[in-house]
Structures are given as structure tokens and as C-alpha cells.
Design a protein around this motif. Structure first.
Motif, PDB file in Angstrom:
ATOM      1  N   ALA A   1     -26.171-104.674  13.648  1.00 53.64           N
ATOM      2  CA  ALA A   1     -25.918-103.683  14.860  1.00 53.64           C
ATOM      3  C   ALA A   1     -24.489-103.111  14.519  1.00 53.64           C
ATOM      4  O   ALA A   1     -24.327-102.058  14.767  1.00 53.64           O
ATOM      5  N   ILE A   2     -23.510-103.932  13.932  1.00 55.78           N
ATOM      6  CA  ILE A   2     -22.275-103.432  13.605  1.00 55.78           C
ATOM      7  C   ILE A   2     -22.362-102.638  12.403  1.00 55.78           C
ATOM      8  O   ILE A   2     -21.715-101.430  12.310  1.00 55.78           O
ATOM      9  N   THR A   3     -23.101-102.850  11.476  1.00 57.85           N
ATOM     10  CA  THR A   3     -23.163-101.816  10.351  1.00 57.85           C
ATOM     11  C   THR A   3     -23.887-100.460  10.788  1.00 57.85           C
ATOM     12  O   THR A   3     -23.438 -99.413  10.338  1.00 57.85           O
ATOM     13  N   ILE A   4     -24.871-100.458  11.558  1.00 56.06           N
ATOM     14  CA  ILE A   4     -25.517 -99.325  12.150  1.00 56.06           C
ATOM     15  C   ILE A   4     -24.203 -98.421  12.768  1.00 56.06           C
ATOM     16  O   ILE A   4     -24.154 -97.082  12.705  1.00 56.06           O
ATOM     17  N   VAL A   5     -23.562 -99.167  13.993  1.00 56.48           N
ATOM     18  CA  VAL A   5     -22.481 -98.536  14.425  1.00 56.48           C
ATOM     19  C   VAL A   5     -21.508 -98.051  13.568  1.00 56.48           C
ATOM     20  O   VAL A   5     -21.071 -96.810  13.871  1.00 56.48           O
ATOM     21  N   ALA A   6     -21.048 -98.685  12.617  1.00 53.57           N
ATOM     22  CA  ALA A   6     -19.918 -98.362  11.801  1.00 53.57           C
ATOM     23  C   ALA A   6     -20.616 -96.958  11.049  1.00 53.57           C
ATOM     24  O   ALA A   6     -19.480 -96.299  10.592  1.00 53.57           O
ATOM     25  N   THR A   7     -21.771 -97.021  10.521  1.00 54.39           N
ATOM     26  CA  THR A   7     -22.240 -95.985   9.814  1.00 54.39           C
ATOM     27  C   THR A   7     -22.004 -94.876  10.577  1.00 54.39           C
ATOM     28  O   THR A   7     -21.756 -93.580  10.092  1.00 54.39           O
ATOM     29  N   GLY A   8     -22.565 -94.808  11.886  1.00 55.55           N
ATOM     30  CA  GLY A   8     -22.599 -93.764  12.804  1.00 55.55           C
ATOM     31  C   GLY A   8     -21.226 -93.176  13.180  1.00 55.55           C
ATOM     32  O   GLY A   8     -20.887 -91.993  13.138  1.00 55.55           O
ATOM     33  N   PHE A   9     -20.039 -94.192  13.355  1.00 54.92           N
ATOM     34  CA  PHE A   9     -18.617 -93.750  13.327  1.00 54.92           C
ATOM     35  C   PHE A   9     -18.298 -92.984  12.248  1.00 54.92           C
ATOM     36  O   PHE A   9     -17.614 -91.909  12.104  1.00 54.92           O
TER      37      PHE A   9
END
Length: 292
Positions: free
Chosen positions: A144-152
Motif C-alpha cells: 500500500a505504501i509503495t502504491i501511494v508513494a508511486t502516486g505522489f
């Protein structure tokens, strides 16, 4: 061995973080002030020493390559050279750890002794705090953190960071799980509420923590304006990674050598992610123009 009371353990943790902060700041200041001078000195030796002048005349192509590897004005020079050397060193450390695991009983005995010594930290209330910390590196949390970081990163027009992040995360997790089932080491006895179903070596939580949080720390710190800001982010981020890694031993779901191996695997792939990102930054790849 009886565990220490919760308040003593909490005070000890806070004290350790404070003392570590002071020591790390002294080291950081020393590196900030001496690093550029040392780098210029290393790169300048190729211009001053007679032996290297002779080397330049006799082997111009090789001397040019060496000079480029020691240059301090570009990432592909001295920074990449040092990063590659560190990555090779991590590989040797990992190889030595594997050799000790397969060929000797000393490592196993050491792991057992550490696991037994950690019983002083296994106060039920303190273990609840440790459980919260370790959950920050559960596989689903890291995804989840990787997906969010990618989006940011995409929204912040820094898409050139995304390949490095994905290389770090995917590479580290792939090697970790291959290693788990290839080595198939048994877990320690479960002495707390925590359990796990996969083999023990290396620690996936340690690998994931240094890979995911390490890259996020790098991506944020790289563009911070002040050295103090970068230090604070780096220190507290590294403290979080260290606490996540240590939590696995405190919870008795990993041996100390499992955690060390996980940090080595994650560290190697983190360096690989750094190298790819800096290469893309240097080449200007992935920059989204304003309004694009």
C-alpha cells in the motif's frame, strides 16, 4: 529471565533514540564538512602525482576511465564508484553470512543466545508497542505504501523516481522470498503472540523496511534545502527501520542473523534503486514539463 517493567523499557528506548540522535548529528556534521574536501582530494590526485601522469601518457583510455570514475562533479563519477563498492561489500557480507549459516554451529548458537537475552524486553504491554511497530512492514502495508508513494511521485512530476522505487521493492522482495524457500530455515520458537508461516531466512520485514522506507526517505531528502532537515529525516527514518528490524527479534519470529540478512538484501537493492534514479536524473529522463 524476567522481563523489565514497561516504563523502564519505554524510557530506555527513548534514551537510546536521543543519544543516537546526538551521536548521529556529530557524525553527519563531520561527513558534510569533510566529504567534499576528501572527494576533491581523491579526484585531484590523478592530476598531481607523477606516477599517474605517467599512467595517463602510457594508457590514456584507461586513465580517462579512472578519472571519470573519480570525478566529483557528476553522479557517474565518484558517487557511483563508492555506491558500487558498497554494493559489492554488501554482497560479500551476505555471502559470508550464508557460509556461516551452512557450515558452522556458531551462528546458530549466537542466534539462540540473542533470542534468550531478549526475554528481558518481552513485557506484555511493551510487546503491544512492538507489535504496532512491526506491522508497519507487513507485506500488505508495504504494498500500500509503495502504491501511494508511486502516486505522489507521479503527481509531483518526479516520475523518474518511480523506476528506482519499483526496482528496489520488487528486486528486494523477489530475492528475499527466493532465499526463504531455497534455504528453508526454521523459525525460532514463538514466545509471544506473533507467529509466521514462511521460512525464517532472511527477514522479509527487515528487507521491506529498508527498501521501501529507505527509498522514500531518499526521495524526500534529496530535494530538501537544508542539511539539518535532511539529517532529521534520515535519522528518524533510519531509526524507524532499525526499530522494525529489531521488533522481529523481540517478537521471537526471527533470529538476529535473519534480520541482518534482510537488511543486507534490502540495502543492496536500495543502492540499486538510488543508482538508477540518479542515472535518470543525470540524463533528464522522465521529467514532466510544467503543464504537461
Amino acid at each position: 529471565m524476567t522481563s523489565l517493567p514497561f516504563w523502564q523499557l519505554l524510557l530506555a528506548l527513548i534514551g537510546l533514540l536521543v543519544v543516537g540522535h546526538i551521536l548521529a548529528w556529530w557524525i553527519w556534521r563531520a561527513l558534510v564538512f569533510s566529504g567534499p574536501v576528501l572527494g576533491r582530494g581523491i579526484s585531484g590526485m590523478a592530476k598531481r602525482r607523477r606516477l599517474l601522469h605517467w599512467f595517463q601518457r602510457r594508457l590514456p583510455a584507461t586513465s580517462h576511465f579512472v578519472a571519470r570514475r573519480l570525478a566529483v562533479d557528476r553522479f557517474s563519477g565518484l558517487p557511483l564508484t563508492l555506491m558500487a563498492a558498497l554494493a559489492v561489500y554488501l554482497m560479500f557480507l551476505g555471502g559470508g553470512l550464508l557460509e556461516d549459516l551452512f557450515e558452522g554451529e556458531e551462528l546458530t548458537a549466537f542466534d539462540q543466545q540473542v533470542n534468550a537475552a531478549l526475554s528481558v524486553l518481552r513485557d506484555p504491554t511493551f510487546l503491544k508497542l512492538v507489535g504496532i511497530i512491526t506491522a508497519l512492514a507487513n507485506l500488505e502495508t508495504l504494498i500500500a505504501i509503495t502504491i501511494v508513494a508511486t502516486g505522489f511521485l507521479w503527481a509531483d512530476r518526479r516520475s523518474r523516481y518511480i523506476p528506482g522505487l519499483l526496482l528496489t521493492v520488487i528486486g528486494s522482495q523477489t530475492i528475499t522470498y527466493i532465499g526463504k524457500y531455497a534455504i528453508n530455515r526454521d523459525r525460532p520458537d514463538f514466545l509471544t503472540f506473533a507467529t509466521a508461516s514462511t521460512p525464517s531466512f532472511p527477514s522479509g520485514h527487515a528487507t521491506g523496511a529498508i527498501a521501501v522506507y529507505g527509498f522514500i526517505i531518499y526521495a524526500i531528502a534529496r530535494d530538501l534545502p537544508g542539511a539539518r532537515q535532511r539529517f532529521e529525516l534520515a535519522y528518524w527514518g533510519c531509526a524507524l527501520i532499525a526499530m522494525i528490524a529489531a521488533s522481529r527479534a523481540v517478537l521471537s519470529v526471527h533470529f538476529a542473523s535473519d534480520i541482518a540478512a534482510g537488511l543486507l538484501v534490502g540495502g543492496f537493492w536500495l543502492l540499486s534503486g538510488f543508482a538508477l534514479t540518479e542515472y535518470l536524473n543525470e540524463r533528464g529522463v522522465g521529467r514532466i514539463p510544467p503543464g504537461g
